[in-house]
Scaffold this motif. Structure first.
Motif, PDB file in Angstrom:
ATOM      1  N   ALA A  20      10.874  -1.177 -10.216  1.00  0.00           N
ATOM      2  CA  ALA A  20      10.599  -2.861 -11.035  1.00  0.00           C
ATOM      3  C   ALA A  20       9.971  -3.686  -9.839  1.00  0.00           C
ATOM      4  O   ALA A  20      10.188  -3.260  -8.967  1.00  0.00           O
ATOM      5  N   ASP A  21       9.462  -4.805 -10.842  1.00  0.00           N
ATOM      6  CA  ASP A  21       8.680  -6.278  -9.729  1.00  0.00           C
ATOM      7  C   ASP A  21      10.157  -7.044  -9.309  1.00  0.00           C
ATOM      8  O   ASP A  21      11.069  -7.808 -10.389  1.00  0.00           O
ATOM      9  N   MET A  22      10.030  -7.135  -7.799  1.00  0.00           N
ATOM     10  CA  MET A  22      11.366  -8.508  -7.522  1.00  0.00           C
ATOM     11  C   MET A  22      11.376  -9.506  -7.905  1.00  0.00           C
ATOM     12  O   MET A  22      12.274 -10.823  -7.954  1.00  0.00           O
ATOM     13  N   ARG A  23      10.042  -9.867  -8.735  1.00  0.00           N
ATOM     14  CA  ARG A  23      10.345 -11.184  -9.293  1.00  0.00           C
ATOM     15  C   ARG A  23      10.426 -11.469 -10.820  1.00  0.00           C
ATOM     16  O   ARG A  23      10.526 -12.410 -10.877  1.00  0.00           O
ATOM     17  N   GLN A  24      10.576 -10.125 -11.848  1.00  0.00           N
ATOM     18  CA  GLN A  24      11.601  -9.937 -12.562  1.00  0.00           C
ATOM     19  C   GLN A  24      12.477  -9.177 -12.431  1.00  0.00           C
ATOM     20  O   GLN A  24      12.657  -7.922 -13.125  1.00  0.00           O
ATOM     21  N   TRP A  30      12.426  -6.959   4.955  1.00  0.00           N
ATOM     22  CA  TRP A  30      11.102  -6.616   4.977  1.00  0.00           C
ATOM     23  C   TRP A  30      10.320  -6.391   3.575  1.00  0.00           C
ATOM     24  O   TRP A  30       9.426  -5.075   3.958  1.00  0.00           O
ATOM     25  N   CYS A  31      10.395  -7.375   3.013  1.00  0.00           N
ATOM     26  CA  CYS A  31       9.648  -6.751   1.840  1.00  0.00           C
ATOM     27  C   CYS A  31       9.290  -8.247   1.051  1.00  0.00           C
ATOM     28  O   CYS A  31       8.365  -8.230   0.664  1.00  0.00           O
ATOM     29  N   LEU A  32       9.932  -9.780   1.624  1.00  0.00           N
ATOM     30  CA  LEU A  32       9.650 -10.879   0.679  1.00  0.00           C
ATOM     31  C   LEU A  32       7.889 -11.197   1.361  1.00  0.00           C
ATOM     32  O   LEU A  32       7.265 -12.104   0.823  1.00  0.00           O
ATOM     33  N   ASP A  69       0.614  -0.822   0.029  1.00  0.00           N
ATOM     34  CA  ASP A  69       0.444   0.040  -0.302  1.00  0.00           C
ATOM     35  C   ASP A  69       0.614   1.067  -0.114  1.00  0.00           C
ATOM     36  O   ASP A  69       0.537   2.648  -0.181  1.00  0.00           O
ATOM     37  N   TYR A  70       1.737   1.170  -0.245  1.00  0.00           N
ATOM     38  CA  TYR A  70       2.525   2.269  -0.097  1.00  0.00           C
ATOM     39  C   TYR A  70       2.476   3.155  -1.286  1.00  0.00           C
ATOM     40  O   TYR A  70       3.100   5.068  -0.669  1.00  0.00           O
ATOM     41  N   ASP A  71       2.082   3.419  -2.141  1.00  0.00           N
ATOM     42  CA  ASP A  71       1.567   3.879  -3.130  1.00  0.00           C
ATOM     43  C   ASP A  71       0.327   4.578  -2.722  1.00  0.00           C
ATOM     44  O   ASP A  71      -0.322   6.000  -3.306  1.00  0.00           O
TER      45      ASP A  71
HETATM   46  C1  LIG Z   1       7.988  -3.227   4.655  1.00  0.00           C
HETATM   47  S1  LIG Z   1       8.893  -1.845   2.560  1.00  0.00           S
HETATM   48  C2  LIG Z   1      10.558  -2.174   3.473  1.00  0.00           C
HETATM   49  C3  LIG Z   1      11.684  -1.322   3.184  1.00  0.00           C
HETATM   50  C4  LIG Z   1      12.905  -1.709   2.905  1.00  0.00           C
HETATM   51  N1  LIG Z   1      13.459  -2.662   2.470  1.00  0.00           N
HETATM   52  C5  LIG Z   1      13.427  -0.859   4.531  1.00  0.00           C
HETATM   53  O1  LIG Z   1      13.781  -2.685   5.435  1.00  0.00           O
HETATM   54  O2  LIG Z   1      12.935   0.050   5.121  1.00  0.00           O
HETATM   55  C6  LIG Z   1       8.815  -2.648   1.524  1.00  0.00           C
HETATM   56  C7  LIG Z   1       9.055  -2.857   0.322  1.00  0.00           C
HETATM   57  O3  LIG Z   1       8.647  -3.716  -0.690  1.00  0.00           O
HETATM   58  C8  LIG Z   1       8.352  -2.962  -1.843  1.00  0.00           C
HETATM   59  N2  LIG Z   1       7.984  -4.276  -2.852  1.00  0.00           N
HETATM   60  C9  LIG Z   1       6.679  -4.727  -2.111  1.00  0.00           C
HETATM   61  N3  LIG Z   1       6.247  -5.400  -3.487  1.00  0.00           N
HETATM   62  C10 LIG Z   1       7.199  -5.631  -4.040  1.00  0.00           C
HETATM   63  C11 LIG Z   1       7.974  -5.772  -5.299  1.00  0.00           C
HETATM   64  N4  LIG Z   1       7.106  -6.829  -5.880  1.00  0.00           N
HETATM   65  N5  LIG Z   1       8.738  -5.621  -6.364  1.00  0.00           N
HETATM   66  C12 LIG Z   1       9.691  -4.837  -5.786  1.00  0.00           C
HETATM   67  N6  LIG Z   1       9.087  -4.092  -4.139  1.00  0.00           N
HETATM   68  C13 LIG Z   1       8.449  -4.311  -3.851  1.00  0.00           C
HETATM   69  C14 LIG Z   1       7.422  -1.985  -1.215  1.00  0.00           C
HETATM   70  O4  LIG Z   1       7.215  -0.924  -2.618  1.00  0.00           O
HETATM   71  C15 LIG Z   1       8.396  -1.454  -0.128  1.00  0.00           C
HETATM   72  O5  LIG Z   1       9.526  -0.360  -0.506  1.00  0.00           O
END
Ligand SMILES: C[S@@+](CC[C@H](N)C(=O)[O-])C[C@H]1O[C@@H](n2cnc3c(N)ncnc32)[C@H](O)[C@@H]1O
Length: 210
Positions: free
Chosen positions: A74-78, A93-95, A4-6
């Motif tokens: 970009a998307d982390m899956r590609q 903190w993103c997976l 929901d970052y945007d």
């Molecule tokens: C909880 S934040 C963590 C940000 C940073 N790594 C930190 O620890 O402060 C998760 C981040 O993952 C990004 N994110 C989520 N899904 C993503 C995706 N499929 N590809 C790339 N980034 C993604 C979000 O936009 C967000 O900036």
């Protein structure tokens, strides 16, 4: 957990810990580093400019708030990189935003060079029991399974766990901000003791590409 970052950038901005796993990971990185899901730049802010760094995120809002460059939308899956170009790849903190984190972890493995190092972190479902006494809802990448998930891609992975009280939330306003940041029902903030010492539980998983 749909990102929901945007759509709701104020949630993410509502609270930030004084210290986090970024301090540990930053001290271990020598680059070239790919910081996946780099967000607004917490890891990058702790890195020396001698360390070559690229940030990648799918949120325009997060990248606009990140002062370090270069960054890639970009998307982390590609990942838009060739095989084996990075010495370090981080997933901090993103997976848990991916329905299947394996897609992203395989991509991280692909862009790492042999001997390259990987780090990922996440919280436990039993994190913050003083506020979430029934536990957090499961995500696709919780501490309870994180090492096993990473081990299914990387031959060698090991976890460093934490389970302790590290800092207090000093005021009711800070507890409210914490609840907003963590999508915890707001009424829990009103019921909590203040100052509130939270029990933080999670893992940092490190792996090497052999
Ligand atoms: C909880 S934040 C963590 C940000 C940073 N790594 C930190 O620890 O402060 C998760 C981040 O993952 C990004 N994110 C989520 N899904 C993503 C995706 N499929 N590809 C790339 N980034 C993604 C979000 O936009 C967000 O900036």
């Amino acid at each position: 957990m749909p990102p929901d970052y945007d759509t709701d950038p104020e949630r993410w901005k509502s609270w930030q810990p004084q210290r986090d796993v970024h301090e540990i990971v930053a001290s271990e990185l020598s680059g070239p580093t790919l910081d996946i899901g780099c967000g607004d730049g917490r890891l990058a802010s702790l890195l020396s400019h001698d360390v070559s760094w690229v940030g990648l995120d799918s949120s325009r809002t997060q990248l606009a708030a990140n002062p370090r460059r270069p960054v890639v939308l970009a998307d982390m899956r590609q990942l838009p990189f060739r095989d084996g170009v990075f010495a370090e790849v981080t997933h901090l903190w993103c997976l848990y935003h991916n329905a299947d984190p394996l897609d992203a972890i395989r991509e991280a493995w692909r862009v790492l060079r042999p001997g390259g190092r990987y780090s990922a972190c996440t919280a436990a479902r039993t994190n913050d029991p003083e506020l979430m006494w029934d536990g957090y809802p499961p995500t696709p990448f919780d501490a309870e399974e994180a090492e096993a998930i990473v081990s299914s891609v990387f031959a060698r992975a090991e976890q460093q766990s934490w389970d302790d009280k590290y800092f207090p939330l000093q005021t009711r306003e800070e507890v409210r901000a914490y609840c907003r940041h963590h999508s915890i029902p707001p009424e829990r903030a009103e019921a909590a003791e203040v100052p509130l010492w939270l029990t933080k539980r999670g893992v940092l998983v490190r792996a090497t590409k052999t």
